[in-house]
Design a protein around this motif. Sequence first.
Motif, PDB file in Angstrom:
ATOM      1  N   ASP A 168      -4.048  26.275   1.926  1.00 45.02           N
ATOM      2  CA  ASP A 168      -5.368  26.911   1.845  1.00 45.02           C
ATOM      3  C   ASP A 168      -5.621  27.828   3.026  1.00 45.02           C
ATOM      4  N   GLU A 169      -5.208  27.352   4.208  1.00 39.30           N
ATOM      5  CA  GLU A 169      -5.345  28.212   5.404  1.00 39.30           C
ATOM      6  C   GLU A 169      -4.502  29.470   5.239  1.00 39.30           C
ATOM      7  N   ALA A 170      -3.287  29.295   4.703  1.00 40.09           N
ATOM      8  CA  ALA A 170      -2.406  30.451   4.480  1.00 40.09           C
ATOM      9  C   ALA A 170      -3.098  31.477   3.590  1.00 40.09           C
ATOM     10  N   LEU A 171      -3.678  30.986   2.496  1.00 41.82           N
ATOM     11  CA  LEU A 171      -4.319  31.900   1.547  1.00 41.82           C
ATOM     12  C   LEU A 171      -5.502  32.616   2.183  1.00 41.82           C
ATOM     13  N   SER A 172      -6.257  31.892   2.993  1.00 39.83           N
ATOM     14  CA  SER A 172      -7.429  32.530   3.596  1.00 39.83           C
ATOM     15  C   SER A 172      -6.996  33.557   4.651  1.00 39.83           C
ATOM     16  N   LEU A 173      -5.901  33.263   5.371  1.00 38.65           N
ATOM     17  CA  LEU A 173      -5.382  34.253   6.336  1.00 38.65           C
ATOM     18  C   LEU A 173      -4.877  35.505   5.611  1.00 38.65           C
ATOM     19  N   CYS A 174      -4.207  35.315   4.483  1.00 36.86           N
ATOM     20  CA  CYS A 174      -3.717  36.460   3.709  1.00 36.86           C
ATOM     21  C   CYS A 174      -4.871  37.321   3.225  1.00 36.86           C
ATOM     22  N   ARG A 175      -5.934  36.669   2.757  1.00 40.62           N
ATOM     23  CA  ARG A 175      -7.113  37.425   2.292  1.00 40.62           C
ATOM     24  C   ARG A 175      -7.689  38.235   3.440  1.00 40.62           C
ATOM     25  N   GLN A 176      -7.746  37.605   4.607  1.00 42.23           N
ATOM     26  CA  GLN A 176      -8.268  38.283   5.800  1.00 42.23           C
ATOM     27  C   GLN A 176      -7.411  39.520   6.134  1.00 42.23           C
ATOM     28  N   ILE A 177      -6.081  39.353   6.098  1.00 38.39           N
ATOM     29  CA  ILE A 177      -5.179  40.471   6.414  1.00 38.39           C
ATOM     30  C   ILE A 177      -5.366  41.594   5.386  1.00 38.39           C
ATOM     31  N   LEU A 178      -5.511  41.218   4.119  1.00 31.33           N
ATOM     32  CA  LEU A 178      -5.665  42.230   3.069  1.00 31.33           C
ATOM     33  C   LEU A 178      -6.975  43.004   3.197  1.00 31.33           C
ATOM     34  N   SER A 179      -7.960  42.405   3.871  1.00 31.94           N
ATOM     35  CA  SER A 179      -9.206  43.151   4.054  1.00 31.94           C
ATOM     36  C   SER A 179      -9.068  44.204   5.159  1.00 31.94           C
ATOM     37  N   ASP A 180      -8.045  44.061   6.014  1.00 32.99           N
ATOM     38  CA  ASP A 180      -7.817  45.048   7.088  1.00 32.99           C
ATOM     39  C   ASP A 180      -6.675  46.005   6.771  1.00 32.99           C
ATOM     40  N   THR A 181      -5.648  45.515   6.098  1.00 27.23           N
ATOM     41  CA  THR A 181      -4.461  46.342   5.863  1.00 27.23           C
ATOM     42  C   THR A 181      -4.130  46.366   4.371  1.00 27.23           C
ATOM     43  N   ALA A 182      -3.245  47.310   3.986  1.00 25.84           N
ATOM     44  CA  ALA A 182      -2.970  47.546   2.568  1.00 25.84           C
ATOM     45  C   ALA A 182      -2.166  46.412   1.934  1.00 25.84           C
ATOM     46  N   SER A 183      -1.235  45.833   2.712  1.00 24.84           N
ATOM     47  CA  SER A 183      -0.414  44.801   2.078  1.00 24.84           C
ATOM     48  C   SER A 183       0.008  43.714   3.054  1.00 24.84           C
ATOM     49  N   VAL A 184       0.392  42.602   2.475  1.00 27.97           N
ATOM     50  CA  VAL A 184       0.834  41.466   3.279  1.00 27.97           C
ATOM     51  C   VAL A 184       2.093  40.898   2.622  1.00 27.97           C
ATOM     52  N   ILE A 185       3.046  40.484   3.476  1.00 29.53           N
ATOM     53  CA  ILE A 185       4.263  39.859   2.965  1.00 29.53           C
ATOM     54  C   ILE A 185       4.130  38.364   3.164  1.00 29.53           C
ATOM     55  N   ILE A 186       4.433  37.627   2.120  1.00 27.51           N
ATOM     56  CA  ILE A 186       4.498  36.169   2.264  1.00 27.51           C
ATOM     57  C   ILE A 186       5.954  35.790   2.049  1.00 27.51           C
ATOM     58  N   GLU A 187       6.507  35.025   2.982  1.00 25.09           N
ATOM     59  CA  GLU A 187       7.918  34.674   2.829  1.00 25.09           C
ATOM     60  C   GLU A 187       8.220  33.238   3.196  1.00 25.09           C
ATOM     61  N   GLU A 188       9.389  32.804   2.761  1.00 20.53           N
ATOM     62  CA  GLU A 188       9.910  31.472   3.017  1.00 20.53           C
ATOM     63  C   GLU A 188      10.162  31.295   4.519  1.00 20.53           C
ATOM     64  N   LYS A 189       9.786  30.163   5.047  1.00 18.14           N
ATOM     65  CA  LYS A 189      10.035  29.873   6.458  1.00 18.14           C
ATOM     66  C   LYS A 189      11.421  29.254   6.623  1.00 18.14           C
ATOM     67  N   PHE A 190      12.205  29.836   7.527  1.00 12.26           N
ATOM     68  CA  PHE A 190      13.531  29.295   7.824  1.00 12.26           C
ATOM     69  C   PHE A 190      13.461  28.317   8.984  1.00 12.26           C
ATOM     70  N   ASP A 191      14.392  27.363   9.000  1.00  9.26           N
ATOM     71  CA  ASP A 191      14.543  26.487  10.164  1.00  9.26           C
ATOM     72  C   ASP A 191      15.869  26.850  10.826  1.00  9.26           C
ATOM     73  N   GLY A 192      15.858  27.063  12.135  1.00  8.58           N
ATOM     74  CA  GLY A 192      17.093  27.390  12.829  1.00  8.58           C
ATOM     75  C   GLY A 192      16.809  27.925  14.210  1.00  8.58           C
ATOM     76  N   GLU A 193      17.799  28.594  14.791  1.00  7.94           N
ATOM     77  CA  GLU A 193      17.653  29.183  16.126  1.00  7.94           C
ATOM     78  C   GLU A 193      17.846  30.693  16.029  1.00  7.94           C
ATOM     79  N   GLU A 194      17.013  31.412  16.781  1.00 10.53           N
ATOM     80  CA  GLU A 194      17.001  32.877  16.671  1.00 10.53           C
ATOM     81  C   GLU A 194      17.962  33.547  17.646  1.00 10.53           C
ATOM     82  N   PHE A 195      18.467  34.696  17.244  1.00 11.48           N
ATOM     83  CA  PHE A 195      19.245  35.534  18.169  1.00 11.48           C
ATOM     84  C   PHE A 195      19.013  37.005  17.867  1.00 11.48           C
ATOM     85  N   SER A 196      19.130  37.819  18.925  1.00 11.19           N
ATOM     86  CA  SER A 196      18.901  39.262  18.806  1.00 11.19           C
ATOM     87  C   SER A 196      20.231  39.981  18.840  1.00 11.19           C
TER      88      SER A 196
END
Length: 442
Positions: A168-196
Amino acid sequence: MPNILLVGNGAREHAIAEAISRSKQNPRLFSYMKANNPGIASLSEKTLLGGYADLAAITGFARENKIEFAVIGPEDPLANGVVDALTSCGIGSVGPSRSLARLETSKAFTRNLVSKYRIPGNPRYKIFTDTNGMEAFVDSLEGIVIKPDGLTGGKGVLVQGDHFSTKDEALSLCRQILSDTASVIIEEKFDGEEFSLQCLCDGKTVIPTPLVQDHKRRFELDRGPNTGGMGSYSLPDHTMPFLRPSDLEEGLEITRLLAAALLEETGEPYKGVMYGGFIATKDGARLLEYNARFGDPEAMNILPLLKTDFVEVCRHIIAGELDKINIEFEPLATVCKYVVPEGYGLPADEGGGPPAGARIEIGDVGRARLYYSSVDQKDDGLYLSSSRAIGIVGIAKTLAEARLIADEGVRAIKGPVSYRQDIGTDALIRKRVEHMKAIRPK
Ligand SMILES: Nc1ncnc2c1ncn2[C@@H]1O[C@H](COP(=O)(O)OP(=O)(O)O)[C@@H](O)[C@H]1O
Ligand SMILES: [Mg+2]
């Protein structure tokens, strides 16, 4: 004696300026900056202060000084089309055109390109311009990441568990973002370690540079708010202790396929840095995002290690001849720590906000290298701004020694500042190795 234009004013650009200055070609550096960086200024023949949207000022400065080519440090001028403007004056750049810079400026563009060309690495994702179907997609994900589509200075992405908990929090944050910007990406969360993985690209050939790990969180043990980056390290073998060789190979292959896809899609060769943010997961390397320039701090880890003449590297990128040059890096460890104002990254009610006229003194940094970021050199001394102030880099044969050198350097900066103690420590690295062992035991 080539005349070279550098656009940018951070510690990343100070490291670029230093790499240019080391060239055997005796280059003359001309720097266009939003604010006066004393480190870059000291290496420059001439500087001009101005905004990164003022393309006429940048091209005018370039023409006046008979610039051979430009190196564009930050993403803002790339997003504004500085490379296109310079190209129309007959000046080549290390940095992509505005259209190709969508690699960074639009996370939706990149996700869609990766998917269209069947390149591996994407999470499950969907781009929404309204709330239609949003709830069903959110319900189908185990973990959720929300990304506004546009530049957010590294502070716009929202991760379940860190920034919100429930659907529910996710959905409300997405609605908030859509009121400021044209689009929002929702994606699967990965588990792991990051590298650049910062790669050089001339449109056809992709060359990797040493792997770096960045630390976005403000406080020790990766706690607290996300920042522009508090520091980073790299190892003598140019890889990361928690990775398998296949992780790096997969990240590089994704970058190669994407460079080809960009050419196919736009008809234009990508000349510049393709910086892939990856995460090693139980199933191998996955793509978080791309940046269209070196990282800040990550540029400070790799550029000082570059053995090949950087001016020659730039010329080969612009000429589309990266396959004709051998690019080498010293087999050394690096630790970069950012010295930041005490309240950096914190909300105003928790001691954040700009320190009003706080002065700092720089003592003897010993064997460390010092790169200026957001500081204001006034007649009576050096002042902090609200952003990261100084990047300190230790370079040595071992990570432990590099960290020691960086710590000595950091302690020489006196004033209301702070930094992360734990970057490059065995304890932090062990934690990451253990995490990877837990998610892929074999
Ligand atoms: N799909 C994902 N799964 C897990 N974590 C993610 C994912 N996407 C982003 N993140 C986390 O959010 C951070 C910021 O996201 P990123 O895509 O790199 O955007 P930016 O750097 O523009 O803020 C990443 O460094 C990573 O920690
Ligand atoms: Mg990122």
